[in-house]
Write a protein that holds these residues in place. Structure first.
Motif, mmCIF file in Angstrom:
data_model
loop_
_atom_site.group_PDB
_atom_site.id
_atom_site.type_symbol
_atom_site.label_atom_id
_atom_site.label_comp_id
_atom_site.label_asym_id
_atom_site.label_seq_id
_atom_site.Cartn_x
_atom_site.Cartn_y
_atom_site.Cartn_z
ATOM 1 N N LEU A 37 0.837 -1.203 0.000
ATOM 2 C CA LEU A 37 0.000 0.000 0.000
ATOM 3 C C LEU A 37 0.871 1.252 0.000
ATOM 4 N N GLU A 38 1.919 1.256 0.809
ATOM 5 C CA GLU A 38 2.811 2.416 0.900
ATOM 6 C C GLU A 38 3.520 2.661 -0.425
ATOM 7 N N GLU A 39 4.013 1.589 -1.052
ATOM 8 C CA GLU A 39 4.693 1.725 -2.345
ATOM 9 C C GLU A 39 3.726 2.195 -3.424
ATOM 10 N N THR A 40 2.500 1.704 -3.370
ATOM 11 C CA THR A 40 1.492 2.112 -4.349
ATOM 12 C C THR A 40 1.133 3.581 -4.177
ATOM 13 N N ALA A 41 1.068 4.038 -2.934
ATOM 14 C CA ALA A 41 0.802 5.457 -2.677
ATOM 15 C C ALA A 41 1.898 6.311 -3.315
ATOM 16 N N THR A 42 3.143 5.891 -3.189
ATOM 17 C CA THR A 42 4.262 6.609 -3.817
ATOM 18 C C THR A 42 4.156 6.521 -5.330
ATOM 19 N N PHE A 43 3.882 5.328 -5.832
ATOM 20 C CA PHE A 43 3.787 5.077 -7.274
ATOM 21 C C PHE A 43 2.725 5.952 -7.934
ATOM 22 N N LEU A 44 1.560 6.054 -7.294
ATOM 23 C CA LEU A 44 0.442 6.808 -7.872
ATOM 24 C C LEU A 44 0.378 8.257 -7.412
ATOM 25 N N GLY A 45 1.102 8.571 -6.335
ATOM 26 C CA GLY A 45 1.039 9.928 -5.794
ATOM 27 C C GLY A 45 -0.229 10.162 -4.981
#
Length: 104
Positions: A37-45
């Motif tokens: 979830l944390e990486e996806t938040a970074t990935f998508l902004g």
């Protein structure tokens, strides 16, 4: 100390240590098949809370193999982004003109 320099439109920019970390983190995320979830938040902004809302409404593809931890497949996120494309008015107008010309 390692110094990274980027060149943008003939201008040099020295990256600060936090910018270097963010850039390398984003590059490593890109190479993973599944993201947290944390990486996806970074990935998508997106914020983590926004991602939680999207998953609870089932508006974004995700996996929950253990019933708790949420994972996202990078390729599916790319496809999901493509599905949310908004067509520019210029493209719509061009298509209308072409359709009108074809009807004649």
């Amino acid at each position: 100390m390692v110094l990274f320099i980027t060149v943008v439109h003939s201008h040099m920019k020295f990256l600060q240590p936090e910018e270097i970390e963010k850039t390398t983190s984003q590059a490593s995320i890109r190479n993973k098949e599944f993201l947290t979830l944390e990486e996806t938040a970074t990935f998508l902004g997106f914020s983590k809370s926004h991602l939680y809302k999207l998953t609870s409404k089932r508006l974004i593809p995700f996996y929950q193999p253990s019933g708790r931890k949420i994972l996202f497949r990078t390729s599916e996120l790319d496809a999901w982004i493509s599905l949310t494309k908004r067509v520019a008015l210029h493209d719509i107008e061009g298509e209308l003109v072409m359709n009108n010309n074809n009807k004649r």
